[in-house]
Design an enzyme around this catalytic site. Structure first.
Site, mmCIF file in Angstrom:
data_model
loop_
_atom_site.group_PDB
_atom_site.id
_atom_site.type_symbol
_atom_site.label_atom_id
_atom_site.label_comp_id
_atom_site.label_asym_id
_atom_site.label_seq_id
_atom_site.Cartn_x
_atom_site.Cartn_y
_atom_site.Cartn_z
ATOM 1 N N LYS A 70 23.846 54.789 -40.657
ATOM 2 C CA LYS A 70 23.925 56.467 -40.341
ATOM 3 C C LYS A 70 22.577 56.970 -40.274
ATOM 4 O O LYS A 70 22.304 57.958 -39.405
ATOM 5 C CB LYS A 70 24.867 57.123 -41.398
ATOM 6 C CG LYS A 70 26.120 56.590 -41.419
ATOM 7 C CD LYS A 70 27.099 57.363 -42.308
ATOM 8 C CE LYS A 70 26.609 57.477 -43.723
ATOM 9 N NZ LYS A 70 27.017 56.003 -44.448
ATOM 10 N N ARG A 78 32.725 63.639 -47.332
ATOM 11 C CA ARG A 78 32.998 62.181 -47.795
ATOM 12 C C ARG A 78 34.262 62.254 -48.546
ATOM 13 O O ARG A 78 34.644 61.425 -48.987
ATOM 14 C CB ARG A 78 32.143 61.931 -48.808
ATOM 15 C CG ARG A 78 30.855 60.888 -48.414
ATOM 16 C CD ARG A 78 29.781 60.771 -49.625
ATOM 17 N NE ARG A 78 29.266 59.736 -49.657
ATOM 18 C CZ ARG A 78 28.010 59.445 -49.072
ATOM 19 N NH1 ARG A 78 27.447 60.402 -48.671
ATOM 20 N NH2 ARG A 78 27.481 58.215 -49.321
ATOM 21 N N ARG A 121 17.450 46.821 -48.503
ATOM 22 C CA ARG A 121 16.743 48.164 -48.729
ATOM 23 C C ARG A 121 16.439 48.596 -50.053
ATOM 24 O O ARG A 121 15.405 49.104 -50.354
ATOM 25 C CB ARG A 121 18.062 49.264 -48.372
ATOM 26 C CG ARG A 121 17.362 50.647 -47.996
ATOM 27 C CD ARG A 121 18.498 51.683 -47.216
ATOM 28 N NE ARG A 121 19.403 51.820 -48.148
ATOM 29 C CZ ARG A 121 20.511 52.819 -47.787
ATOM 30 N NH1 ARG A 121 20.642 53.222 -46.541
ATOM 31 N NH2 ARG A 121 21.291 53.136 -48.643
ATOM 32 N N ARG A 179 15.255 52.573 -53.846
ATOM 33 C CA ARG A 179 16.286 53.678 -54.123
ATOM 34 C C ARG A 179 17.003 52.852 -55.311
ATOM 35 O O ARG A 179 17.855 51.836 -55.240
ATOM 36 C CB ARG A 179 17.306 53.642 -53.095
ATOM 37 C CG ARG A 179 17.157 55.202 -52.488
ATOM 38 C CD ARG A 179 17.819 55.449 -51.072
ATOM 39 N NE ARG A 179 19.331 55.222 -51.508
ATOM 40 C CZ ARG A 179 20.240 55.779 -50.532
ATOM 41 N NH1 ARG A 179 19.958 56.176 -49.342
ATOM 42 N NH2 ARG A 179 21.802 55.666 -51.116
ATOM 43 N N ARG A 203 29.951 52.213 -54.900
ATOM 44 C CA ARG A 203 29.887 52.845 -53.865
ATOM 45 C C ARG A 203 30.783 52.744 -52.645
ATOM 46 O O ARG A 203 31.277 53.333 -51.911
ATOM 47 C CB ARG A 203 28.470 53.152 -53.192
ATOM 48 C CG ARG A 203 27.472 53.573 -54.041
ATOM 49 C CD ARG A 203 25.969 53.295 -53.986
ATOM 50 N NE ARG A 203 25.527 53.626 -52.767
ATOM 51 C CZ ARG A 203 24.307 53.002 -52.229
ATOM 52 N NH1 ARG A 203 23.950 52.018 -53.013
ATOM 53 N NH2 ARG A 203 24.137 53.339 -50.976
HETATM 54 P P1 ADP Z 1 24.618 55.823 -48.529
HETATM 55 O O1 ADP Z 1 23.456 54.847 -48.243
HETATM 56 O O2 ADP Z 1 25.398 55.280 -49.640
HETATM 57 O O3 ADP Z 1 25.417 56.254 -47.282
HETATM 58 P P2 ADP Z 1 23.686 58.587 -49.010
HETATM 59 O O4 ADP Z 1 22.175 58.789 -49.047
HETATM 60 O O5 ADP Z 1 24.601 59.380 -47.958
HETATM 61 O O6 ADP Z 1 24.094 57.000 -49.174
HETATM 62 O O7 ADP Z 1 24.250 59.175 -50.633
HETATM 63 C C1 ADP Z 1 23.836 58.671 -51.630
HETATM 64 C C2 ADP Z 1 24.455 59.120 -52.920
HETATM 65 O O8 ADP Z 1 24.486 60.718 -53.044
HETATM 66 C C3 ADP Z 1 25.962 59.008 -52.891
HETATM 67 O O9 ADP Z 1 26.346 57.714 -53.330
HETATM 68 C C4 ADP Z 1 26.706 60.143 -53.820
HETATM 69 O O10 ADP Z 1 26.438 59.948 -55.021
HETATM 70 C C5 ADP Z 1 25.725 61.211 -53.299
HETATM 71 N N1 ADP Z 1 26.335 62.012 -52.151
HETATM 72 C C6 ADP Z 1 25.749 62.188 -51.053
HETATM 73 N N2 ADP Z 1 26.567 62.723 -50.035
HETATM 74 C C7 ADP Z 1 27.571 63.411 -50.750
HETATM 75 C C8 ADP Z 1 28.684 63.929 -50.597
HETATM 76 N N3 ADP Z 1 29.109 64.227 -49.386
HETATM 77 N N4 ADP Z 1 29.984 64.136 -51.497
HETATM 78 C C9 ADP Z 1 29.450 63.655 -52.847
HETATM 79 N N5 ADP Z 1 28.418 62.881 -53.010
HETATM 80 C C10 ADP Z 1 27.520 62.583 -52.194
#
Ligand code: ADP
Length: 194
Positions: A14, A89, A128, A134, A146
């Site tokens: 994404k 989400r 990654r 991270r 996740r």
């Molecule tokens: P990913 O690569 O897992 O898609 P993101 O960078 O989008 O990672 O998100 C990393 C973390 O931030 C998630 O695992 C969650 O803990 C938190 N997070 C991000 N966006 C949301 C959301 N919309 N609702 C709840 N938690 C979120």
């Protein structure tokens, strides 16, 4: 306005595709993951609280991310449109987003969902983790959590957008450019109808 929800499990690509889409369509990129990591880096109270959940691979509370998106929408009043990356989400987040956009006389144009199987996702995230440092990409148990959070709380949103006739599945395996091309084709096809 062109308002795209870029959807998919962790590691689906994404972030990579968002960067290319904002360039081409001149949209504002709203990534809740990036905003939260910014809060952590700045050492805010919100960041400290969110970090515990993020490091465990759990979602942060709906009201926190909804508040963040609401203020970003207000800060970008002249935008041509938005790419929502990692938001919504949960069902509560999707419903709030619809309300916030309605108040601004606009709506989601389309949800584009990048489809990638679990084995490929785990492989990408572990790579990654080595490169980005991270914390939530470092071990398989957190990654599994996740992906579970995604399957339980987030994947059902496909039905939410399907019911509005806005859901489109996109093959998320291939080269970055191939995937970008399918996303663009879809966005441009929608424009001709609108
Ligand atoms: P990913 O690569 O897992 O898609 P993101 O960078 O989008 O990672 O998100 C990393 C973390 O931030 C998630 O695992 C969650 O803990 C938190 N997070 C991000 N966006 C949301 C959301 N919309 N609702 C709840 N938690 C979120």
């Amino acid at each position: 306005m062109l308002n795209i929800v870029l959807f998919g499990p962790p590691g689906a690509g994404k972030g990579t595709q968002s960067e290319k889409l904002i360039d081409k369509y001149q949209l504002v990129h709203l990534s809740t993951g990036d905003i939260l990591r910014g809060e952590i880096a700045a050492g805010t109270a919100l960041g400290l609280e969110a970090k515990k959940l993020m490091d465990a691979g759990s979602l942060v509370p709906d009201e926190v991310v909804i508040g963040m998106i609401s203020s970003k929408l207000d800060q970008n009043k002249g935008a041509k449109g938005f790419i929502f990356d990692g938001f919504p989400r949960t069902a509560a987040q999707a419903e709030s987003l619809d309300k916030m956009l309605k108040d601004k006389n606009t709506s989601i144009t389309k949800m584009l969902a990048l489809e990638v199987n679990n084995d490929e996702l785990t492989k990408r995230l572990l790579i990654r983790g080595k490169n980005s440092g991270r914390a939530d990409d470092q071990n398989e148990e957190i990654i599994r959590n996740r992906i579970n959070e995604y399957n339980n709380k987030t994947a059902p949103l496909k039905n939410y957008y399907s019911a509005q006739g806005k859901f489109q599945s996109i093959q998320g395996i291939g080269t970055v450019d191939e995937i970008f091309e399918s996303l663009c084709k879809n966005i441009d096809a929608g424009k001709q109808i609108a």
